[in-house]
Design a protein around this motif. Structure first.
Motif, short mmCIF file in Angstrom:
data_model
loop_
_atom_site.label_atom_id
_atom_site.label_comp_id
_atom_site.label_asym_id
_atom_site.label_seq_id
_atom_site.Cartn_x
_atom_site.Cartn_y
_atom_site.Cartn_z
N LEU A 194 1.13 -1.35 -0.29
CA LEU A 194 -0.19 -0.06 -0.65
C LEU A 194 0.81 1.55 -0.18
O LEU A 194 0.88 2.06 -0.78
N SER A 195 1.88 1.12 0.74
CA SER A 195 2.63 2.29 0.83
C SER A 195 3.40 2.98 -0.03
O SER A 195 4.11 3.51 -1.05
N GLY A 196 4.43 1.44 -1.00
CA GLY A 196 4.49 1.84 -2.77
C GLY A 196 3.69 2.07 -3.51
O GLY A 196 4.51 2.76 -4.07
N GLY A 197 2.15 1.70 -3.86
CA GLY A 197 1.19 2.23 -4.38
C GLY A 197 1.24 3.45 -3.78
O GLY A 197 1.24 4.52 -5.27
N ALA A 198 1.14 4.61 -2.72
CA ALA A 198 0.59 5.83 -2.81
C ALA A 198 1.66 6.63 -2.99
O ALA A 198 1.75 7.56 -3.66
N SER A 199 3.22 6.09 -2.82
CA SER A 199 4.32 6.74 -3.34
C SER A 199 4.37 6.68 -4.46
O SER A 199 4.51 7.86 -5.27
N PHE A 200 4.02 5.56 -5.32
CA PHE A 200 3.59 5.68 -6.72
C PHE A 200 3.20 6.76 -7.39
O PHE A 200 3.06 7.19 -8.15
N ILE A 201 1.92 6.91 -6.55
CA ILE A 201 0.58 7.10 -7.46
C ILE A 201 1.30 9.12 -7.04
O ILE A 201 0.86 9.59 -8.19
N LEU A 202 1.69 9.31 -5.74
CA LEU A 202 1.59 10.88 -5.35
C LEU A 202 3.32 11.26 -6.75
O LEU A 202 3.02 12.33 -6.80
N SER A 203 3.95 10.88 -6.65
CA SER A 203 5.03 11.17 -7.30
C SER A 203 4.57 11.03 -8.87
O SER A 203 4.28 12.26 -9.85
N LEU A 204 3.78 10.20 -9.56
CA LEU A 204 2.60 10.29 -10.47
C LEU A 204 2.19 11.86 -11.16
O LEU A 204 2.10 12.78 -11.68
N GLY A 205 1.35 12.08 -9.66
CA GLY A 205 0.41 12.93 -9.50
C GLY A 205 1.15 14.49 -10.00
O GLY A 205 0.88 15.14 -10.07
N LEU A 206 1.92 14.50 -8.64
CA LEU A 206 3.16 15.79 -8.48
C LEU A 206 3.60 15.58 -10.01
O LEU A 206 3.71 17.25 -10.49
N ALA A 207 4.17 14.72 -10.46
CA ALA A 207 4.72 15.11 -11.92
C ALA A 207 3.81 15.58 -13.28
O ALA A 207 4.14 16.06 -13.67
N SER A 208 2.53 15.25 -12.98
CA SER A 208 1.09 15.54 -13.69
C SER A 208 1.15 16.86 -13.57
O SER A 208 0.63 17.73 -14.84
N TRP A 209 0.89 17.54 -12.61
CA TRP A 209 0.85 19.02 -11.86
C TRP A 209 1.47 19.21 -12.42
O TRP A 209 1.85 20.64 -12.76
N CYS A 210 3.12 19.52 -12.19
CA CYS A 210 4.08 20.45 -12.32
C CYS A 210 4.28 19.98 -14.37
O CYS A 210 4.94 21.48 -14.69
N HIS A 211 3.81 19.76 -15.15
CA HIS A 211 3.86 19.65 -16.52
C HIS A 211 2.62 20.77 -16.67
O HIS A 211 2.74 21.25 -17.85
#
Length: 244
Positions: free
Chosen positions: A126-143
């Motif tokens: 669960l923690s690994g999935g949350a980390s992966f999702i947050l990293s992708l979400g932050l990259a999308s917002w920065c884009h």
């Protein structure tokens, strides 16, 4: 120091670090959610528009502002918040429990150690999935805020650029990058928790197997050792009497 006490001390340290890392996930996410008025910036989509908006600045002229087409799904932020809160509560509870075991020189039972391994592995995924999702979400917002990296500033610098939105974006990059780093650290700690829990399970299993053999060995030693300390010779087998 015995093996079980070393494992308990290492587990107690991991629980303390997990508590601190969980707080570094929950607190910045709460601050970011308050600044964004409950909206989630992760995976938000939008574009930049240049137009004459006197009501935004009070002055005439062309300005460039961000238009958010759709805010990110709330579940993306709530998932990371759940992992952080659970890590804080679990770290506090298990840390106190480990300290109690260290003081009482006691350890978990075999079944309790097995359940701890299962729980640690589940929360690790669960923690690994949350980390992966947050990293992708932050990259999308920065884009989005850098307009596909075509703006003359980076994502970190964009938090000082006015977006002319109804939310406070002055510290979004600082908050979300802190959450990102803390979440990956929490994932690493859950991996360490899983390894330590497995080692404690193995140690408890070894003790559970060897413990029933000790009384039997003691009985055999007492049976062949008299009170004066000299070994008792084995009795010769009885010779059968033959009657004629």
């Amino acid at each position: 120091m015995e093996l079980d006490r070393r494992l308990l001390l290492a587990h107690c340290t991991a629980h303390t670090l997990l508590l601190a890392a969980g707080l570094l996930v929950v607190v910045p996410l709460a601050l970011n959610g308050s600044a964004f008025k409950g909206r989630c910036a992760l995976f938000s989509t939008g574009y930049w528009r240049t137009e004459n908006r006197t009501e935004l600045t009070g002055q005439t002229g062309d300005i460039s502002h961000l238009v958010v087409q759709q805010w990110g799904p709330p579940a993306a932020c709530q998932f990371a918040t759940f992992v952080g809160i659970f890590s804080v509560l679990y770290g506090a509870a298990q840390g106190w429990r480990s300290l109690f075991y260290l003081h009482a020189r006691h350890d978990d039972t075999l079944m309790s150690s097995f359940l701890t391994v299962l729980l640690s592995l589940c929360v690790l995924f669960l923690s690994g999935g949350a980390s992966f999702i947050l990293s992708l979400g932050l990259a999308s917002w920065c884009h989005t805020v850098t307009d596909g990296n075509t703006r003359p500033y980076s994502c970190a610098e964009s938090q000082s650029i006015p977006f002319y939105l109804d939310v406070d974006t002055s510290s979004f990059y600082t908050d979300l990058t802190l959450v990102q780093a803390s979440l990956w650290f929490v994932t690493a700690l859950w991996l360490a928790q899983s390894i330590l829990a497995f080692l404690r399970l193995y140690h408890s299993h070894s003790q559970h197997i060897s413990r029933p053999c000790l009384p039997r060995e003691k009985e055999l030693l007492l049976a062949y050792t008299p009170s004066d300390g000299s070994p008792t010779p084995p009795h010769p087998p009885a010779t059968p009497t033959i009657f004629v």
